[in-house]
Design a protein around this motif. Sequence first.
Motif, PDB file in Angstrom:
ATOM      1  N   ASP A  92     -12.266  -3.183   5.032  1.00  0.00           N
ATOM      2  CA  ASP A  92     -12.120  -3.515   6.483  1.00  0.00           C
ATOM      3  C   ASP A  92     -11.407  -5.099   6.342  1.00  0.00           C
ATOM      4  OD1 ASP A  92     -12.762  -1.111   7.394  1.00  0.00           O
ATOM      5  OD2 ASP A  92     -15.114  -1.957   7.562  1.00  0.00           O
ATOM      6  N   TYR A  93     -12.033  -5.880   5.188  1.00  0.00           N
ATOM      7  CA  TYR A  93     -11.721  -7.054   5.044  1.00  0.00           C
ATOM      8  C   TYR A  93     -10.165  -7.376   4.854  1.00  0.00           C
ATOM      9  CZ  TYR A  93     -10.753 -11.066   2.030  1.00  0.00           C
ATOM     10  OH  TYR A  93     -10.042 -12.228   1.523  1.00  0.00           O
ATOM     11  N   LYS A 116      -3.057  -0.955   5.215  1.00  0.00           N
ATOM     12  CA  LYS A 116      -2.650  -0.717   6.894  1.00  0.00           C
ATOM     13  C   LYS A 116      -3.841   0.183   7.480  1.00  0.00           C
ATOM     14  CE  LYS A 116       1.994  -1.829   6.199  1.00  0.00           C
ATOM     15  NZ  LYS A 116       3.370  -1.441   6.107  1.00  0.00           N
ATOM     16  N   PRO A 117      -4.097  -0.032   8.834  1.00  0.00           N
ATOM     17  CA  PRO A 117      -4.879   0.989   9.375  1.00  0.00           C
ATOM     18  C   PRO A 117      -4.631   2.276   9.253  1.00  0.00           C
ATOM     19  CG  PRO A 117      -4.585  -0.922  10.747  1.00  0.00           C
ATOM     20  CD  PRO A 117      -3.636  -1.308   9.371  1.00  0.00           C
ATOM     21  N   GLU A 118      -3.260   2.522   9.535  1.00  0.00           N
ATOM     22  CA  GLU A 118      -2.882   4.026   9.200  1.00  0.00           C
ATOM     23  C   GLU A 118      -2.913   4.597   7.990  1.00  0.00           C
ATOM     24  OE1 GLU A 118       0.938   1.380   9.092  1.00  0.00           O
ATOM     25  OE2 GLU A 118      -0.814   1.341  10.259  1.00  0.00           O
ATOM     26  N   GLN A 119      -3.239   3.728   7.038  1.00  0.00           N
ATOM     27  CA  GLN A 119      -3.357   4.157   5.670  1.00  0.00           C
ATOM     28  C   GLN A 119      -4.707   4.191   5.198  1.00  0.00           C
ATOM     29  OE1 GLN A 119      -0.979   0.825   3.999  1.00  0.00           O
ATOM     30  NE2 GLN A 119       0.593   2.188   3.298  1.00  0.00           N
ATOM     31  N   ARG A 120      -5.598   4.280   6.178  1.00  0.00           N
ATOM     32  CA  ARG A 120      -7.158   4.207   5.770  1.00  0.00           C
ATOM     33  C   ARG A 120      -7.792   5.604   5.072  1.00  0.00           C
ATOM     34  NH1 ARG A 120     -11.133   0.418   6.109  1.00  0.00           N
ATOM     35  NH2 ARG A 120     -12.912   1.262   5.234  1.00  0.00           N
ATOM     36  N   ALA A 121      -6.885   6.613   5.281  1.00  0.00           N
ATOM     37  CA  ALA A 121      -7.441   7.935   4.478  1.00  0.00           C
ATOM     38  C   ALA A 121      -6.991   7.720   3.045  1.00  0.00           C
ATOM     39  CB  ALA A 121      -7.002   9.209   5.288  1.00  0.00           C
ATOM     40  N   GLN A 122      -5.882   7.356   2.931  1.00  0.00           N
ATOM     41  CA  GLN A 122      -5.295   7.088   1.416  1.00  0.00           C
ATOM     42  C   GLN A 122      -6.158   6.051   1.003  1.00  0.00           C
ATOM     43  OE1 GLN A 122      -1.654   5.214   0.753  1.00  0.00           O
ATOM     44  NE2 GLN A 122      -1.122   6.394  -1.061  1.00  0.00           N
ATOM     45  N   ALA A 123      -6.687   5.035   1.546  1.00  0.00           N
ATOM     46  CA  ALA A 123      -7.327   3.950   0.943  1.00  0.00           C
ATOM     47  C   ALA A 123      -8.735   4.624   0.523  1.00  0.00           C
ATOM     48  CB  ALA A 123      -7.533   2.832   1.675  1.00  0.00           C
ATOM     49  N   GLU A 124      -9.447   5.496   1.370  1.00  0.00           N
ATOM     50  CA  GLU A 124     -10.650   6.213   1.194  1.00  0.00           C
ATOM     51  C   GLU A 124     -10.585   6.979  -0.241  1.00  0.00           C
ATOM     52  OE1 GLU A 124     -13.502   5.940   2.822  1.00  0.00           O
ATOM     53  OE2 GLU A 124     -13.028   4.542   4.410  1.00  0.00           O
ATOM     54  N   ARG A 125      -9.586   7.802  -0.461  1.00  0.00           N
ATOM     55  CA  ARG A 125      -9.146   8.586  -1.382  1.00  0.00           C
ATOM     56  C   ARG A 125      -9.355   7.941  -2.842  1.00  0.00           C
ATOM     57  NH1 ARG A 125      -5.757  11.090   2.089  1.00  0.00           N
ATOM     58  NH2 ARG A 125      -3.884  10.250   0.906  1.00  0.00           N
ATOM     59  N   LEU A 126      -8.495   6.637  -2.652  1.00  0.00           N
ATOM     60  CA  LEU A 126      -8.126   5.920  -3.833  1.00  0.00           C
ATOM     61  C   LEU A 126      -9.490   5.197  -4.234  1.00  0.00           C
ATOM     62  CD1 LEU A 126      -4.865   4.348  -3.047  1.00  0.00           C
ATOM     63  CD2 LEU A 126      -5.293   6.212  -4.696  1.00  0.00           C
ATOM     64  N   LEU A 127     -10.589   4.841  -3.195  1.00  0.00           N
ATOM     65  CA  LEU A 127     -11.734   3.944  -3.451  1.00  0.00           C
ATOM     66  C   LEU A 127     -12.542   5.117  -4.160  1.00  0.00           C
ATOM     67  CD1 LEU A 127     -12.224   1.995  -0.092  1.00  0.00           C
ATOM     68  CD2 LEU A 127     -11.745   1.247  -2.426  1.00  0.00           C
ATOM     69  N   ASP A 128     -12.593   6.511  -3.586  1.00  0.00           N
ATOM     70  CA  ASP A 128     -13.476   7.249  -4.393  1.00  0.00           C
ATOM     71  C   ASP A 128     -12.934   7.823  -5.788  1.00  0.00           C
ATOM     72  OD1 ASP A 128     -15.046   7.826  -2.081  1.00  0.00           O
ATOM     73  OD2 ASP A 128     -13.973   9.472  -1.291  1.00  0.00           O
ATOM     74  N   LEU A 129     -11.634   7.655  -5.997  1.00  0.00           N
ATOM     75  CA  LEU A 129     -11.069   7.848  -7.206  1.00  0.00           C
ATOM     76  C   LEU A 129     -11.507   6.932  -8.366  1.00  0.00           C
ATOM     77  CD1 LEU A 129      -9.255   9.521  -9.173  1.00  0.00           C
ATOM     78  CD2 LEU A 129      -7.567   8.219  -8.405  1.00  0.00           C
ATOM     79  N   THR A 130     -11.361   5.572  -7.763  1.00  0.00           N
ATOM     80  CA  THR A 130     -12.033   4.393  -8.498  1.00  0.00           C
ATOM     81  C   THR A 130     -13.352   4.521  -8.934  1.00  0.00           C
ATOM     82  OG1 THR A 130     -10.151   3.067  -7.491  1.00  0.00           O
ATOM     83  CG2 THR A 130     -11.835   1.804  -8.427  1.00  0.00           C
TER      84      THR A 130
END
Length: 191
Positions: free
Chosen positions: A99-100, A168-182
Amino acid sequence: MVRDEERPLRADARRNRDKILAAAVRVFAEEGLNAHLERIAREAGVGTATLYRNFPTREALVEAAHRNEVAQLCDVVTELLAAKPPYEALRAWTRLFMDYATAKLGMADALRALAASGGDPYARSHDMIRDAIATLMDACAAAGAIRADISPADMFAALAGIALTSAKPEQRAQAERLLDLTLDGLKSAPA
C-alpha cells in the motif's frame, strides 16, 4: 525557550495536520507535483492558511507527507505483533508495505523533484523500514517460523523488487502472489 517547531501541537492542530498529510498523499498521487495546494486543503477540510501555516512550501508538504507515510508503516509493527502471531504479522505488514509502495509510486514525480532541488525525503526512511522488517523477522525467527539465514536487508530488497515491478493498483493481484512466494521462501523447513 522552546521554539515553535518543538512545541507539541494541540489536538485540533494535530488532526488538521494529519488530514492535510493524508490528502496530500492522495492528491499528489493523482496529479503529481503540480497538484493545486488549494485542492489539498479543500480535501483535508481546512483553509489554505492552515495548510501554509503547517507547510510553508510545496516541498515541505511533499517531504512531510512521505515521512508520515513511512512513520505510519513502521509504527504499525508493534500493533501487528500484539494482535497476531509473528508470521501473520509479517504477512500483514508486507501488504501494508505494498500500500505504501503504491502511494509512493503515485508521488514519485513529487519525490524526485524534491530530491533534485536538494531535499532528501529518504533521509531516514530506508533505515526505519529496515528496522521495522528486522523487528518482524526477529519475532518470526524467535517463534521458529522463518529461516535465520535471510537478513532484513535481503527482505527489504525483495519487497523493493516486488514494489518496482508490481506496485500499480492494477497489478495488486500479482503483487499478492509475489509476496506469498517470498514469504513461503522464508518459512523454516520442517524438522
